[in-house]
Design a protein around this motif. Structure first.
Motif, short mmCIF file in Angstrom:
data_model
loop_
_atom_site.label_atom_id
_atom_site.label_comp_id
_atom_site.label_asym_id
_atom_site.label_seq_id
_atom_site.Cartn_x
_atom_site.Cartn_y
_atom_site.Cartn_z
N PRO A 89 -20.98 23.05 66.74
CA PRO A 89 -21.89 22.41 67.94
C PRO A 89 -22.80 23.73 68.55
O PRO A 89 -24.01 23.48 69.17
N VAL A 90 -22.11 24.74 68.69
CA VAL A 90 -23.16 25.82 69.23
C VAL A 90 -24.54 26.17 68.23
O VAL A 90 -25.25 26.35 68.54
N VAL A 91 -23.82 26.18 67.06
CA VAL A 91 -24.92 26.32 65.95
C VAL A 91 -25.95 25.29 65.86
O VAL A 91 -27.26 25.60 65.99
N ASP A 92 -25.57 23.94 66.03
CA ASP A 92 -26.33 22.89 66.35
C ASP A 92 -27.47 23.15 67.29
O ASP A 92 -28.46 22.76 67.27
N SER A 93 -26.61 23.44 68.37
CA SER A 93 -27.60 23.67 69.78
C SER A 93 -28.56 24.82 69.48
O SER A 93 -29.63 24.56 70.07
N LEU A 94 -28.33 26.00 68.76
CA LEU A 94 -29.39 27.10 68.64
C LEU A 94 -30.37 26.61 67.83
O LEU A 94 -31.64 26.88 68.09
N GLU A 95 -29.93 25.75 66.46
CA GLU A 95 -31.14 25.30 65.82
C GLU A 95 -32.03 24.25 66.53
O GLU A 95 -33.24 24.33 66.45
N LEU A 96 -31.52 23.50 67.49
CA LEU A 96 -32.43 22.61 68.36
C LEU A 96 -33.19 23.42 69.23
O LEU A 96 -34.34 23.11 69.38
N GLY A 97 -32.74 24.62 69.65
CA GLY A 97 -33.54 25.25 70.50
C GLY A 97 -34.63 26.08 69.98
O GLY A 97 -35.59 26.05 70.41
N ILE A 98 -34.50 26.55 68.68
CA ILE A 98 -35.36 27.40 67.91
C ILE A 98 -36.52 26.04 67.53
O ILE A 98 -37.77 26.61 67.61
N GLU A 99 -36.05 24.87 67.08
CA GLU A 99 -37.02 23.91 66.76
C GLU A 99 -37.80 23.29 68.07
O GLU A 99 -39.07 23.27 68.25
N ALA A 100 -37.28 23.32 69.39
CA ALA A 100 -37.80 23.16 70.54
C ALA A 100 -38.93 24.33 70.87
O ALA A 100 -39.84 23.95 71.43
#
Length: 189
Positions: A89-100
């Motif tokens: 979930p941390v990896v997912d959150s980081l990926e979403l942050g980069i997309e954002a």
């Protein structure tokens, strides 16, 4: 009586005739040998049974050993599985942050807020698995958990941590990385 020599067999035969319940000497030996033979056969059978039992136990022990080896190998392979599941979930959150961050409407404030939430999620995951941060400002210097990188004159108590250059981490009370600290020394007035 006659002067005829007495034969041993005649005596034995005569004794048996006198006392028919008593077996002849040869019959006693044959009976004893028969009992010994049956006892030897019985002991051989028991020995064979015990040898078979020992072989079964040895095979069972070998199977147990193989099973334990497989279990240990499996534990080694998949020991980190739960930890990895916690980090996904941390990896997912980081990926979403980069997309954002690539979004035109992204503000530095929103990106920082997302990063703080992701960091909080990561810290919670680490704590769940027994990882604890060491941030010892104000504590007495402990060479087991701290690594002094310099000393600084300070008005407070000597040998206390006045600054932390890098946090340390413990894994279930075992040092993974010592905290890099600045330690106080008495002022030279």
């Amino acid at each position: 009586m006659t002067d005829k020599p007495v034969d041993q067999d005649d005596m034995t035969q005569g004794m048996n005739e006198e006392n028919p319940e008593q077996p002849a000497e040869g019959e006693v030996e044959q009976g004893a040998q028969g009992e010994e033979a049956s006892e030897v056969e019985e002991l051989k059978a028991k020995l064979a049974e015990k040898e078979e039992e020992v072989l079964r136990i040895a095979a069972e022990m070998q199977n147990l050993r193989h099973r334990a080896e497989r279990d240990v190998e499996s534990a080694r392979k998949f020991a980190l599985e739960r930890f990895v599941e916690g980090l996904l979930p941390v990896v997912d959150s980081l990926e979403l942050g980069i997309e954002a961050a690539d979004n035109e409407n992204a503000t530095l404030e929103k990106i920082k807020e997302g990063d703080e939430m992701t960091l909080k999620m990561l810290i919670q995951t680490l704590e769940k698995f027994g990882v604890k941060a060491v941030h010892p400002i104000g504590e007495r210097f402990n060479p087991e958990h701290h690594q002094a990188i310099s000393m600084q004159p300070h008005d407070g108590d000597p040998d206390h941590v006045v600054d932390v250059m890098q946090k340390g981490y413990l894994l279930k009370d075992r040092v993974v990385r010592p905290a890099m600290v600045v330690v106080s020394k008495p002022n030279q007035d």
